[in-house]
Design an enzyme around this catalytic site. Structure first.
Site: not given
Ligand code: HEM
Ligand code: CU
Ligand code: CU
Lengths: 155, 550
Positions: B217, B368, B434
């Site tokens: 956190h 979120h 995920r």
């Molecule tokens: C091109 C821009 C982005 C796209 C298309 C994108 C798309 C996604 C998608 C679809 C997921 C969900 C996957 C799942 O739960 O199956 C995800 C997870 C995540 N994204 Fe992004 N995202 C983008 C940019 C970012 C940025 C700028 C950050 C943070 C600085 C970020 C942080 C995260 C994190 C922390 C997760 C979770 C990973 C996990 O569950 O282990 N994303 N993203």
């Molecule tokens: Cu938290």
């Protein structure tokens, strides 16, 4: 330290709402038993299949109004034959894992339990509507995570 | 303009940050297409490998390196050029952090660590993945201590004075980071590494999860506080006003140290092994951050209004039109702030004890954090990038770059609105996070999720594609301002570091008395964690062996 008059009003109002809000959450949690799933019971993760109640997973009736459903989660499925429970009765779910962390989540309900090896998760829930509910795992557990699902029938 | 040698440190950090951003956003694009079954991966590549890379590269690597670039520049600017020791340790810190990053990334890419960025035991990655993580953290500590040394030298020379606000906020963020990392360092060094290399057979899973979230956190606040620094210190300068209240700014920052750490259980509300009492206590502590957040919100609106009135605005909301909308450095951060309003509101829902089980681990959570870290933090960093890189390279930020900057932030806004709205709604309907493409054997409930217009597979894919396009425009701006834009020669072509003045005449001295704040922080941590963690150790079930399920 100097605070602007409006800022004082803003902070007092904010903090007061916070107190009211937390009291509502707290009272509803502890006096009406609206607590999330959990529990403090532990189990040897290597001996799950020999330890009661997980040696005999599935549905059992505890008394007239209460049923228990015991489930063993593993990569990538749930071991609990024939999950069929009545609507309108209290159902107590007990879940544990033989390998990694999973979840036991029933779609369209508030049953959303983390399943941690070595621990037993408990949740009590009463279904209102009969039907076939999708059960799925929403905690990443490996390559087959998105296939990990099952079904519970409420009659 | 700060010393050339200090600029090199900052530029090296920004370079790594954007390399991570490039690969991370590419992974994001792949994810949206895999999730809706439009893309089949070759056998040697797995969805969860890509998702691990996305989480690690964007949430950990991009943010951390960018933050150190910002800190380095601002510390050199506000309290003076680095001495030789500070500079040396900043470089050592940089290389150790980078080495750890590369090590962890190689393990992820080679498929030996598809454990996601939360690496929950007993999923067992290669031991070298955890060593990489440990080196990453230790590297950030070395860089942190370099900056603390620089700050202490300033304080010795300026006895009895409060430090400049930028330095104060940097040190607050670093202090919080050091305390927060204790949890992840403890679990990685004493639990994961011995277990992954086979020196111990089993691991205490619940303990490892709790130590992770003790860190997890405040990690969020490690991203957020540098963004707040931009809001408190850079935005007023762009508006042509001073910092609204120096003491309030300092007070809100120390409150963030106190209330961002003893709250990790709010990520573990639906799991066993922690009693309801301790879960609820940490929920209450979690909500305390609303106080400094309200202070921050007030300050922002005060800045806007004062600036508008100075320019002659009338009426209750007349100031709004007077804001410097044509300045991409401002507009980007303004949009970032606007996203934080629903982002913060969503956070309140997530942390609300029994409400948590409605959204926990659903796509709502993914929605979120894309409107908290993925936009408010990331877009504030973009807004800083527009001047930080040219400031450091001595190049111009040309008119065409300005225009491109607007295209970039507007596309990011549109893409994020589409993607995150659809994720929020899908999550409420119950779709899990995920997960690779999951039809759940065409179960009717699963099919229903994707029926709506906003929740259809198309919306998320279109949103994701627009986002990726935006990311590539940003990469173009980064490369241009880094290497190719014309050098500034006339004084008016040089890009400035827009740092607002802060009047610290009336600021009470105790706000910079670290013994008080660190003392209270540890006391709160002790209250919130000592008993439940002790219980997890004493009443632990037999531990878990490792599993490689990917
Ligand atoms: C091109 C821009 C982005 C796209 C298309 C994108 C798309 C996604 C998608 C679809 C997921 C969900 C996957 C799942 O739960 O199956 C995800 C997870 C995540 N994204 Fe992004 N995202 C983008 C940019 C970012 C940025 C700028 C950050 C943070 C600085 C970020 C942080 C995260 C994190 C922390 C997760 C979770 C990973 C996990 O569950 O282990 N994303 N993203
Ligand atoms: Cu938290
Ligand atoms: Cu799973």
């Amino acid at each position: 330290m100097h605070l602007h008059k409006y800022e004082k009003i803003w902070l007092v109002f904010g903090i007061a709402s916070l107190i009211v809000f937390l009291s509502v959450v707290g009272v509803s949690a502890f006096s009406h038993d609206h607590t999330p799933s959990g529990g403090m019971d532990t189990i040897d993760p290597e001996k799950v299949n020999e330890t009661a109640p997980f040696d005999n997973p599935g549905v059992s009736q505890l008394d007239d109004d209460t049923y228990q459903v015991t489930i063993v989660a593993m990569a990538f499925g749930y071991n609990a034959p024939e999950m069929k429970v009545p609507a309108g009765k209290e159902i107590i779910f007990k879940v544990t894992s033989t390998d990694v962390v999973h979840s036991f989540t029933i779609d369209n309900t508030k049953v959303n339990m983390m399943v941690v090896p070595g621990q037993i998760t408990t949740k009590s829930y009463t279904f209102e509507k009969p039907g076939k509910y999708l059960i799925l795992c929403n905690e990443y557990c490996g390559t087959g995570h998105h296939m990990m699902s099952s079904e519970i029938e409420v009659y | 303009m700060i010393a050339v040698k200090d600029r090199k440190i900052a530029l090296a950090n920004i370079g790594v940050a954007y390399a991570a951003f490039l690969i991370g956003t590419l992974a994001g694009l792949l994810q949206v297409f895999i999730r809706n079954d439009a893309l089949q991966l070759p056998a040697w590549l797995d969805y969860y490998q890509i998702l691990t890379a996305h989480g690690v590269l964007l949430a950990l690597i991009f943010t951390t390196f960018f933050i150190f670039a910002f800190f380095t520049t601002g510390m050199s600017k506000s309290i003076g050029t680095f001495g030789p020791k500070v500079r040396l340790y900043s470089w050592v810190g940089f290389w150790v952090t980078l080495f750890g990053t590369v090590m962890a990334t190689v393990m992820i890419v080679s498929g030996k660590a598809s454990v996601l960025y939360t690496f929950y035991a007993p999923l067992k990655a290669s031991g070298w993945f955890y060593v990489g993580l440990a080196l990453f953290i230790i590297g950030t500590w070395i860089s942190s201590f370099a900056l603390i040394g620089h700050y202490m030298a300033w304080r010795r020379k300026n006895k009895g004075h409060l430090s400049p606000l930028f330095a104060f906020m940097t040190i607050t963020t670093i202090v919080m980071w050091l305390i927060a990392c204790l949890g992840v360092v403890a679990t990685v060094l004493f639990q994961y590494i011995p277990w992954a290399f086979g020196w111990t057979d089993t691991i205490n899973v619940e303990l490892s999860r709790s130590l992770f979230w003790y860190f997890g956190h405040p990690l969020v606040y490690f991203w957020l506080l540098p963004a707040y620094m931009a809001w408190y210190l850079i935005v007023p300068k762009l508006l042509g006003v001073k910092v609204f209240s120096d003491s309030l700014a300092r007070l809100s920052f120390v409150l963030f140290i106190l209330f961002s750490i003893p709250v990790g259980f709010h990520h573990q509300l639906t799991e066993p092994g922690i009693s309801n009492f301790w879960k609820f206590l940490q929920v209450v502590l979690t909500f305390m951050v609303i106080v400094p957040s309200l202070m921050t919100a007030f300050t922002m609106f005060a800045n806007f209004e004062i600036s508008g009135r100075k320019k002659g605005a009338v009426g209750l909301f007349g100031w709004f039109r007077m804001l410097p909308w044509k300045d991409v450095r401002f507009t980007s951060i303004f949009i970032a702030m606007a996203f934080f309003i629903p982002g913060g509101a969503g956070g309140i829902i997530n942390a609300s004890f029994q409400l948590n089980e409605v959204v926990h681990n659903t796509l709502w959570i993914v929605g979120h954090f894309h409107i908290t870290v993925g936009t408010p933090v990331a877009m504030t960093f973009m807004g800083l990038t527009f001047w930080l890189i040219p400031y450091l390279t001595g190049r111009q930020f040309t008119k065409s770059m300005q225009r491109l900057g607007f295209v970039q932030i507007i596309t990011w806004t549109i893409g994020m609105l589409l993607m995150s709205t659809s994720q929020h709604i899908l999550g409420l309907l119950g779709a899990p996070r995920r997960t690779a493409y999951a039809g759940y054997n065409n179960h009717p409930s699963a099919l229903e999720w994707f029926d709506g217009i906003l929740t259809s597979h198309v919306t998320m894919a279109v949103g994701g594609s627009i986002l990726f396009l935006s990311a590539m425009i940003l990469m173009y701006i980064v490369i241009m301002t880094m290497f190719l834009s014309p050098k500034a020669e006339r004084p008016e072509d040089f890009v400035e570091f827009p740092l607002a003045e802060s009047d610290k005449e009336h600021t009470p001295k105790f706000l910079e008395n670290w013994a008080i704040w660190v003392g209270i922080a540890f006391a709160l941590i002790f209250i919130a964690y000592a008993i439940p963690i002790g219980d997890m150790i004493q009443n632990a079930p037999p531990g878990s062996k490792g599993f490689i399920t990917w």
